[in-house]
Design a protein around this motif. Sequence first.
Motif, mmCIF file in Angstrom:
data_model
loop_
_atom_site.group_PDB
_atom_site.id
_atom_site.type_symbol
_atom_site.label_atom_id
_atom_site.label_comp_id
_atom_site.label_asym_id
_atom_site.label_seq_id
_atom_site.Cartn_x
_atom_site.Cartn_y
_atom_site.Cartn_z
ATOM 1 N N LEU A 20 0.819 -1.207 0.000
ATOM 2 C CA LEU A 20 0.000 0.000 0.000
ATOM 3 C C LEU A 20 0.858 1.263 0.000
ATOM 4 N N LEU A 21 1.958 1.259 0.761
ATOM 5 C CA LEU A 21 2.822 2.435 0.840
ATOM 6 C C LEU A 21 3.428 2.815 -0.508
ATOM 7 N N ASP A 22 3.483 1.864 -1.426
ATOM 8 C CA ASP A 22 3.989 2.184 -2.757
ATOM 9 C C ASP A 22 3.112 3.227 -3.444
ATOM 10 N N TYR A 23 1.831 3.271 -3.063
ATOM 11 C CA TYR A 23 0.868 4.114 -3.771
ATOM 12 C C TYR A 23 0.360 5.303 -2.957
ATOM 13 N N LEU A 24 0.712 5.370 -1.679
ATOM 14 C CA LEU A 24 0.226 6.459 -0.840
ATOM 15 C C LEU A 24 1.013 7.752 -1.057
ATOM 16 N N GLU A 25 0.303 8.876 -1.006
ATOM 17 C CA GLU A 25 0.949 10.179 -1.087
ATOM 18 C C GLU A 25 1.608 10.529 0.241
ATOM 19 N N VAL A 26 2.537 11.449 0.230
ATOM 20 C CA VAL A 26 3.190 12.047 1.395
ATOM 21 C C VAL A 26 4.096 11.059 2.130
ATOM 22 N N ILE A 27 3.535 9.975 2.673
ATOM 23 C CA ILE A 27 4.337 9.043 3.470
ATOM 24 C C ILE A 27 4.839 7.870 2.646
ATOM 25 N N GLY A 28 4.346 7.725 1.410
ATOM 26 C CA GLY A 28 4.762 6.626 0.543
ATOM 27 C C GLY A 28 5.394 7.134 -0.733
ATOM 28 N N GLU A 29 5.448 6.276 -1.723
ATOM 29 C CA GLU A 29 6.085 6.631 -2.985
ATOM 30 C C GLU A 29 5.139 7.342 -3.948
ATOM 31 N N ILE B 73 -6.716 7.438 3.915
ATOM 32 C CA ILE B 73 -6.286 6.340 4.788
ATOM 33 C C ILE B 73 -5.411 6.893 5.905
ATOM 34 N N GLU B 74 -5.658 6.410 7.111
ATOM 35 C CA GLU B 74 -4.895 6.869 8.271
ATOM 36 C C GLU B 74 -3.666 5.987 8.488
ATOM 37 N N SER B 75 -2.548 6.629 8.767
ATOM 38 C CA SER B 75 -1.335 5.904 9.143
ATOM 39 C C SER B 75 -1.048 6.209 10.611
ATOM 40 N N PRO B 76 -1.437 5.311 11.532
ATOM 41 C CA PRO B 76 -1.173 5.555 12.950
ATOM 42 C C PRO B 76 0.313 5.766 13.240
ATOM 43 N N GLU B 77 1.155 5.082 12.491
ATOM 44 C CA GLU B 77 2.600 5.209 12.695
ATOM 45 C C GLU B 77 3.083 6.624 12.440
ATOM 46 N N VAL C 242 -3.592 10.346 4.793
ATOM 47 C CA VAL C 242 -3.095 10.633 3.456
ATOM 48 C C VAL C 242 -3.989 9.932 2.439
ATOM 49 N N SER C 243 -3.745 10.213 1.172
ATOM 50 C CA SER C 243 -4.595 9.653 0.124
ATOM 51 C C SER C 243 -3.858 8.677 -0.777
ATOM 52 N N MET C 244 -4.596 7.690 -1.213
ATOM 53 C CA MET C 244 -4.231 6.877 -2.361
ATOM 54 C C MET C 244 -5.106 7.413 -3.477
ATOM 55 N N ARG C 245 -4.500 7.848 -4.559
ATOM 56 C CA ARG C 245 -5.250 8.628 -5.540
ATOM 57 C C ARG C 245 -4.946 8.180 -6.966
ATOM 58 N N SER C 246 -5.992 8.016 -7.755
ATOM 59 C CA SER C 246 -5.833 7.684 -9.170
ATOM 60 C C SER C 246 -7.164 7.869 -9.882
ATOM 61 N N PRO C 247 -7.141 8.378 -11.109
ATOM 62 C CA PRO C 247 -8.388 8.459 -11.885
ATOM 63 C C PRO C 247 -9.037 7.092 -12.072
ATOM 64 N N LEU C 248 -8.223 6.035 -11.980
ATOM 65 C CA LEU C 248 -8.747 4.690 -12.159
ATOM 66 C C LEU C 248 -9.557 4.219 -10.951
ATOM 67 N N MET C 249 -9.448 4.928 -9.828
ATOM 68 C CA MET C 249 -10.115 4.500 -8.606
ATOM 69 C C MET C 249 -11.547 5.000 -8.476
ATOM 70 N N VAL C 250 -12.006 5.823 -9.394
ATOM 71 C CA VAL C 250 -13.402 6.258 -9.345
ATOM 72 C C VAL C 250 -14.300 5.031 -9.518
ATOM 73 N N PRO C 251 -15.261 4.806 -8.625
ATOM 74 C CA PRO C 251 -16.111 3.613 -8.717
ATOM 75 C C PRO C 251 -16.797 3.483 -10.076
ATOM 76 N N GLN C 252 -16.962 2.243 -10.506
ATOM 77 C CA GLN C 252 -17.693 2.015 -11.746
ATOM 78 C C GLN C 252 -19.154 2.417 -11.595
ATOM 79 N N VAL C 253 -19.716 2.126 -10.429
ATOM 80 C CA VAL C 253 -21.114 2.456 -10.167
ATOM 81 C C VAL C 253 -21.247 3.030 -8.756
#
Length: 332
Positions: free
Chosen positions: A111-120, A150-154, A159-170
């Motif tokens: 998950l951290l590969d895709y998270l903003e700020v605290i990830g890649e 998503i919350e990172s207690p650590e 922070v957000s995981m963000r992508s145009p592909l993540m918009v729900p289909q329905v």
Amino acid sequence: MTFEFATAGRIIFGLGTVSKVGPLAAEMGTRVCMVTGRNTQRSRILTRELEALGLYWTVFSVPGEPTTDTVMDGAAHARSEETDLVIGMGGGSVVDAGKAIAALLTNEGNLLDYLEVIGEGRALEQRPAPYVAVPTTAGTGAEVTKNAVIESPEHRVKVSMRSPLMVPQVAVVDPELTLSMSREVTAFTGLDALTQLIEAFVSKKATPLTDGICREGLIRATALPMACADGSDINAREAMSLSSLFSGLALANGGLGAVHGFAGPFGGMFSAPHGAVSAALLPHVMAANISVLKKTAAGQATSARYDDIARILTRDPAAEGREWGGLGATTL
């Protein structure tokens, strides 16, 4: 003038529309991961329908704000069950968790590969598994946005995981599902929607399309006192569900402002509902913005938008943003 507008592939709104989720699911997959909140029994309205349609389903519970561990556990659960369709039924936290789980089902790595700020902050390489969002609260509009908070207690931050592909289909928005909300949750989620509509309306990224959505959303947000006073008022519930939906459409395409800029870090540091944090910050941010805008020629157009907000929310044609901006969050 150039602008873009992106949202869920299909939006279904109205009383009783939750009945459409089962048949839609049958068209999209055969093995369903139902992401729900703490009370998993609330999802029985859908799982019974899935059973009747011959679909295999499992339930994954998100008991509170989605954390990094929660999302990773959810993705592992969905993979182990060979899930090919995710349905998120719950508040904004559940809907966001479902988005992230659907994305991790088809994309390798942590998950951290895709998270903003605290990830890649890596971009998704594959389209997420099909996802249907079914909100049971009226506030976040998460069913039509492209990010998952998503919350990172650590790290003590959200922070957000963000992508145009993540918009729900329905996105299926049934106001009847909000009837069970407590007065407190109704107030906090409703104030979140209000904040999002206001910030998107005065954003530099606002467009004629988001302007119309914000105005209509703000008009319906005036039903919040009625929804809080009488939770069984279906007309107020319907208005607030529409206000929430419109707030999601607006923020996804018009952006947000300083209230949410502060609310994100605060939410990671303190255990407080996001809507409550936003409501506490809103009048002070508005007052600061209005104070500056009134003093510059370049700010007059945006200042006039605060006047519009004041007139819509107070229903006073003579109201001005300068007056309303300094009032407390309990004005509504």
